[in-house]
Design a protein around this motif. Structure first.
Motif, PDB file in Angstrom:
ATOM      1  N   TRP A 283      -9.792  -7.888 -18.577  1.00 41.71           N
ATOM      2  CA  TRP A 283     -10.246  -7.405 -17.280  1.00 41.71           C
ATOM      3  C   TRP A 283      -9.312  -7.809 -16.149  1.00 41.71           C
ATOM      4  O   TRP A 283      -9.142  -7.068 -15.174  1.00 41.71           O
ATOM      5  CB  TRP A 283     -11.671  -7.872 -16.998  1.00 41.71           C
ATOM      6  CG  TRP A 283     -12.713  -7.023 -17.635  1.00 41.71           C
ATOM      7  CD1 TRP A 283     -13.591  -7.370 -18.619  1.00 41.71           C
ATOM      8  CD2 TRP A 283     -13.000  -5.649 -17.333  1.00 41.71           C
ATOM      9  NE1 TRP A 283     -14.399  -6.303 -18.947  1.00 41.71           N
ATOM     10  CE2 TRP A 283     -14.054  -5.240 -18.176  1.00 41.71           C
ATOM     11  CE3 TRP A 283     -12.455  -4.728 -16.434  1.00 41.71           C
ATOM     12  CZ2 TRP A 283     -14.572  -3.949 -18.140  1.00 41.71           C
ATOM     13  CZ3 TRP A 283     -12.969  -3.432 -16.406  1.00 41.71           C
ATOM     14  CH2 TRP A 283     -14.020  -3.064 -17.249  1.00 41.71           C
ATOM     15  N   SER A 284      -8.692  -8.977 -16.246  1.00 44.01           N
ATOM     16  CA  SER A 284      -7.755  -9.366 -15.183  1.00 44.01           C
ATOM     17  C   SER A 284      -6.591  -8.382 -15.121  1.00 44.01           C
ATOM     18  O   SER A 284      -6.104  -8.053 -14.035  1.00 44.01           O
ATOM     19  CB  SER A 284      -7.260 -10.800 -15.392  1.00 44.01           C
ATOM     20  OG  SER A 284      -6.493 -10.929 -16.572  1.00 44.01           O
ATOM     21  N   THR A 285      -6.149  -7.889 -16.281  1.00 39.24           N
ATOM     22  CA  THR A 285      -5.079  -6.899 -16.310  1.00 39.24           C
ATOM     23  C   THR A 285      -5.547  -5.567 -15.738  1.00 39.24           C
ATOM     24  O   THR A 285      -4.865  -4.956 -14.898  1.00 39.24           O
ATOM     25  CB  THR A 285      -4.572  -6.697 -17.749  1.00 39.24           C
ATOM     26  OG1 THR A 285      -4.052  -7.930 -18.245  1.00 39.24           O
ATOM     27  CG2 THR A 285      -3.486  -5.634 -17.794  1.00 39.24           C
ATOM     28  N   ALA A 286      -6.698  -5.098 -16.177  1.00 35.87           N
ATOM     29  CA  ALA A 286      -7.209  -3.803 -15.702  1.00 35.87           C
ATOM     30  C   ALA A 286      -7.428  -3.813 -14.194  1.00 35.87           C
ATOM     31  O   ALA A 286      -7.067  -2.853 -13.494  1.00 35.87           O
ATOM     32  CB  ALA A 286      -8.508  -3.465 -16.428  1.00 35.87           C
ATOM     33  N   LEU A 287      -8.003  -4.885 -13.665  1.00 38.67           N
ATOM     34  CA  LEU A 287      -8.266  -4.962 -12.234  1.00 38.67           C
ATOM     35  C   LEU A 287      -6.970  -5.057 -11.434  1.00 38.67           C
ATOM     36  O   LEU A 287      -6.874  -4.535 -10.315  1.00 38.67           O
ATOM     37  CB  LEU A 287      -9.164  -6.160 -11.923  1.00 38.67           C
ATOM     38  CG  LEU A 287     -10.561  -6.134 -12.563  1.00 38.67           C
ATOM     39  CD1 LEU A 287     -11.339  -7.395 -12.190  1.00 38.67           C
ATOM     40  CD2 LEU A 287     -11.342  -4.890 -12.161  1.00 38.67           C
TER      41      LEU A 287
END
Length: 343
Positions: free
Chosen positions: A295-299
């Motif tokens: 999620w840190s990458t997607a956000l």
């Protein structure tokens, strides 16, 4: 000023009476790993410590053997070279991690995509044709368009009953934005299976903690700060890593410059280009490190406005640090993370 983040749920299970902290560590996935755990006094002879060290390393070696895109003989490497139209049965852990990554891809509208490894390779951030080689040249628009068209026309298909995946032809899986987080979780599961309930696990800067230290204090960790010589840093944020994991994606980690332009290692699969938004970093706090990692990458790809909106929709505890053009930073927190502040 130092600010404190506290978990919503705290276990009242104490550490072993007179427990002692034992440290383990090594190398894996091109980075370092470490484990700090609380052991009962007298129950950690040299033989036991060596056995535990070997067991931890074996867990990480298994992740590499299944999911590394740097190792040609890994299960992932064999999938990437598989014949077009062939079904490949995947090891259970590999299948589960890939399935989770594809779910994040769907939920993020394609801002993250584990099937977009060929785009990562084009930009020199894969195992071959690296950006730091003297003959590297950034890809042309036509190359990017061709890869994106192929991905859209021939998607990977998962069959959950048989734990199989269809290689449509030429798809290059890249689980680097989720496998490291999974490896943290895997070490935590292994420690639990060995009877340890109080520990701090770290792989390449991503962490997961459980229980408390012998003095009753939680495992305190500081969230990554972004440096800028032209401006003071944001106020420090420390997190009680008790039943939680934390992962950070940032534009300051890996990048290259070409013709005066800076290219981040984080690729937006939706346009095939390195991200060019104002985000310096995104940190996600989550019970599972695999989820925090992905999620840190997607956000990060989505940018501050759209990323914060999705974090709210998904109930994610996320911190966004936006970079100012004239220097300095602005911090934005999701509601779930802000509710953890000890104010």
């Amino acid at each position: 000023m130092r600010r404190v983040l506290l978990p919503h749920v705290v276990s009242d299970e104490p550490a072993p009476a007179d427990g002692v902290i034992r440290d383990f560590g090594g190398r894996s996935m091109g980075t370092s790993w470490s484990v700090r755990l609380v052991a009962a006094p007298g129950g950690d002879c040299a033989e036991l410590q060596q056995s535990l060290q070997q067991g931890l390393q074996q867990q990480l070696d298994a992740v590499v053997a299944e999911m590394s895109h740097w190792e040609q003989d890994s299960d992932l490497g064999r999938f990437n070279r598989a014949e077009a139209g062939s079904w490949r049965q995947l090891p259970p852990a590999f299948f589960d991690v890939l399935a989770f990554a594809m779910e994040v891809a769907r939920a993020s509208g394609g801002a993250y995509d584990p099937c977009a490894g060929e785009l990562v390779n084009l930009w020199g951030f894969g195992p071959h044709g690296r950006f730091d080689q003297p003959d590297f040249v950034p890809p042309a628009d036509a190359q990017i368009a061709a890869v994106r068209a192929a991905l859209a026309a021939h998607p990977v298909v998962l069959e959950r009953d048989g734990r199989r995946a269809l290689q449509p032809g030429g798809v290059q899986l890249d689980l680097s934005a989720v496998a490291k987080g999974y490896s943290v979780d895997r070490l935590a599961y292994f420690l639990k299976s060995q009877g340890y309930a109080h520990y701090l696990v770290e792989v390449g800067g991503e962490l997961r903690g459980a229980g408390v230290k012998p003095d009753g204090q939680p495992w305190w960790v500081a969230l990554e700060q972004v440096a800028d010589e032209a401006a003071p840093p944001l106020d420090e944020l420390v997190l009680a890593l008790h039943g939680l994991s934390v992962a950070t994606s940032g534009d300051y980690r890996r990048y290259f410059q070409s013709n005066g332009q800076r290219y981040s290692h984080t690729i937006d699969p939706r346009n095939g280009m390195p991200i060019a938004n104002d985000l310096a970093s995104v940190t996600v706090v989550h019970p599972q490190c695999m989820a925090a990692d992905a999620w840190s990458t997607a956000l990060t790809v989505l940018g501050c406005e759209h990323g914060l909106r999705l974090a709210e929709q998904q109930g994610l505890a996320a911190r966004f640090v936006a970079r100012h053009r004239d220097g300095g930073f602005t911090e934005h927190m999701s509601t779930h993370l802000r509710s953890m502040l000890d104010e």
